[in-house]
Design an enzyme around this catalytic site. Structure first.
Site, PDB file in Angstrom:
ATOM      1  N   GLY A 124       0.955  -1.139  -0.008  1.00  0.00           N
ATOM      2  CA  GLY A 124      -0.022  -0.067   0.010  1.00  0.00           C
ATOM      3  C   GLY A 124       0.910   1.183   0.198  1.00  0.00           C
ATOM      4  N   GLY A 125       0.118   2.391   0.343  1.00  0.00           N
ATOM      5  CA  GLY A 125       1.031   3.766   0.299  1.00  0.00           C
ATOM      6  C   GLY A 125       1.934   3.507   1.473  1.00  0.00           C
ATOM      7  N   VAL A 129       3.272  -5.167   3.462  1.00  0.00           N
ATOM      8  CA  VAL A 129       2.479  -5.805   4.417  1.00  0.00           C
ATOM      9  C   VAL A 129       2.877  -7.356   4.289  1.00  0.00           C
ATOM     10  CG1 VAL A 129       0.261  -6.148   5.433  1.00  0.00           C
ATOM     11  CG2 VAL A 129       0.606  -4.050   4.273  1.00  0.00           C
ATOM     12  N   ASP A 240      -8.172  10.318   5.252  1.00  0.00           N
ATOM     13  CA  ASP A 240      -7.922   9.433   4.275  1.00  0.00           C
ATOM     14  C   ASP A 240      -8.947   8.308   4.129  1.00  0.00           C
ATOM     15  OD1 ASP A 240      -6.664   8.886   2.038  1.00  0.00           O
ATOM     16  OD2 ASP A 240      -4.937   7.705   2.901  1.00  0.00           O
TER      17      ASP A 240
END
Length: 443
Positions: A124-125, A129, A240
């Site tokens: 992800g950003g 993970v 967000d």
């Protein structure tokens, strides 16, 4: 000799003693005297040698164990002191509170099998993970900040400081963190069903979200945001909110995640502002995307976009919207609402077993959340009451905020991705110079 004087016939026991002025005699069936060392050694030389050998082995061993224990204790104490210094340098007065949540790098490596590809979940950003299993058997999701990540150390610190103080059923469960060398690690309780966007937008997904599941997910997200805005000891603006930041556990209960961009506000504070605009295009409220103004109502806007995506099964900004702003989801929903054909908005994958009343209510709430004027948007308290009551009459929504004119919107859409977008104030200069009438596109 004195032994000849022993009266054996009168002895009534197994032993006895004869005493004379210059000597005495004692006799028993057992040894009642202590031998000298010389006598023992002359009689059992092998036993003495064996004892010496044992002493020579045991004593040095005990000394070595003691030295090792002292050295290990000193090293551990030094390591703890070093970690405390790192915590203090990064988190200041909060370091004492966070110390129990700090994990060693060796524990993280062991949990992920040295970040094996078999443990890889996704990216992800923030970074990559991995799934991990701690020594106590807990399954965790380990987020490893990548050096090329658009989110940096400050966002990492912000998330640790914030999420460690929050606890709610609809928020992801924070386990701890690791801060060693160049490594910045976040550790969360593992949730098996990935994120909401996987079910809404991934063509390869294997499980269809029913209407009941979607409606329950919407309600769970509302409760999570309401906790952030009203019921936690902090007033938190997430900044967000989007489907990829909504995780789903084994019971499809939504968990709001990714607090790297969140801001804490004073309880009495209505809004804040920033020159460093961060978030994801398509979910950012227009007043925030253009002027850096954020508040509870900017989170409400993001939630409204998500709600409409959940019931429609479409992204607000997708490939079909990259060349014309009128084709984005908000405009499409507004057209169907005005044309009194709201059922055409429903995700076509939901063919039956849905509540038309709940569906219409969700459309109306979604449109109210994305109003142009932040003051016209409902609070999360009001939204929760709308969802839980069938007797409350909802106000009529006005035209959504279609911010950014067509040329700018196309450029923005082309940049849209699953990761968080970071925009500085200079890149927004051309947008900020536009008048309000040019910024919002009429239908």
């Amino acid at each position: 000799m004195i032994s000849t004087q022993i009266p054996w016939s009168f002895l009534g026991s197994v032993g006895g003693r004869i005493i004379y002025p210059n000597c005495n005699l004692r006799f028993e069936l057992f040894q009642f005297y202590i031998e000298s060392d010389e006598a023992r050694s002359s009689r059992n030389p092998s036993k003495e040698a064996e004892k010496r050998k044992i002493v020579l082995i045991v004593v040095p061993t005990i000394i070595l164990v003691m030295l090792f224990s002292i050295g290990y204790y000193l090293l551990k104490k030094r390591a703890r002191k070093s970690r405390r210094n790192i915590l203090r340098d990064n988190f200041g007065k909060e370091s004492d509170t966070l110390e129990p949540l700090q994990f060693q790098w060796s524990v993280i490596e062991a949990a992920t099998n040295n970040f094996s590809n078999d443990n890889y979940i996704g990216k992800g950003g923030f970074g990559e993970v991995y799934k991990g299993i701690l020594l106590d058997g807990r399954e965790v999701a380990i987020k490893r900040l990548s050096r090329g990540s658009k989110q940096g150390v400050e966002e990492f610190k912000n998330e640790v400081l914030l999420i460690a103080k929050l606890q709610h059923r609809n928020l992801v469960t924070f386990i701890g963190f690791c801060l060693e060398g160049h490594e910045n690690i976040l550790i969360y309780k593992f949730v098996p069903n990935k994120s909401l966007d996987y079910f809404l937008f991934d063509s390869q997904h294997q499980k269809l979200l029913t209407w009941v599941e979607r409606f329950n997910i919407i309600g769970g997200i509302v409760r999570g945001i309401l906790y952030l805005h009203e019921h936690s000891r902090l007033k938190v603006i997430h900044r967000d909110l989007k489907p990829s930041n909504i995780l789903l556990d084994e019971n499809m209960i939504p968990k709001i995640s990714d607090f790297g961009l969140a801001r804490i506000m004073e309880i009495s504070q209505d809004e804040g502002s920033t020159n460093r605009i961060v978030g994801t295009y398509g979910y950012m409220a227009p007043e925030y995307a253009m002027f850096g103004q954020f508040s509870e109502k900017s989170d409400v806007y993001s939630f409204g976009v998500m709600l409409l995506e959940i019931i429609a099964g479409k992204k607000n900004i997708s490939s079909y919207a990259q060349h014309h702003v009128a084709d984005n989801l908000l405009n499409y929903v507004w057209r169907q609402w005005n044309d009194q054909t709201p059922l055409s908005i429903l995700d076509p994958k939901i063919k039956e077993n849905y509540s038309e009343t709940e569906f219409i209510k969700c459309i109306q709430i979604g449109l109210l959340c994305v109003q142009r004027d932040p003051d016209a948007r409902p609070s999360m308290v009001t939204i929760a009451s709308y969802l839980s009551s069938y007797s409350i009459e909802l106000p009529s929504p006005q035209e959504p905020a279609f911010f950014l004119h067509e040329r700018t919107f196309s450029n923005v859409a082309a940049q849209e991705s699953s990761s968080t977008q970071f925009v500085n104030s200079s890149s927004l200069l051309s947008i900020n110079q536009m008048s309000t009438t040019n910024t919002f596109i009429p239908r």
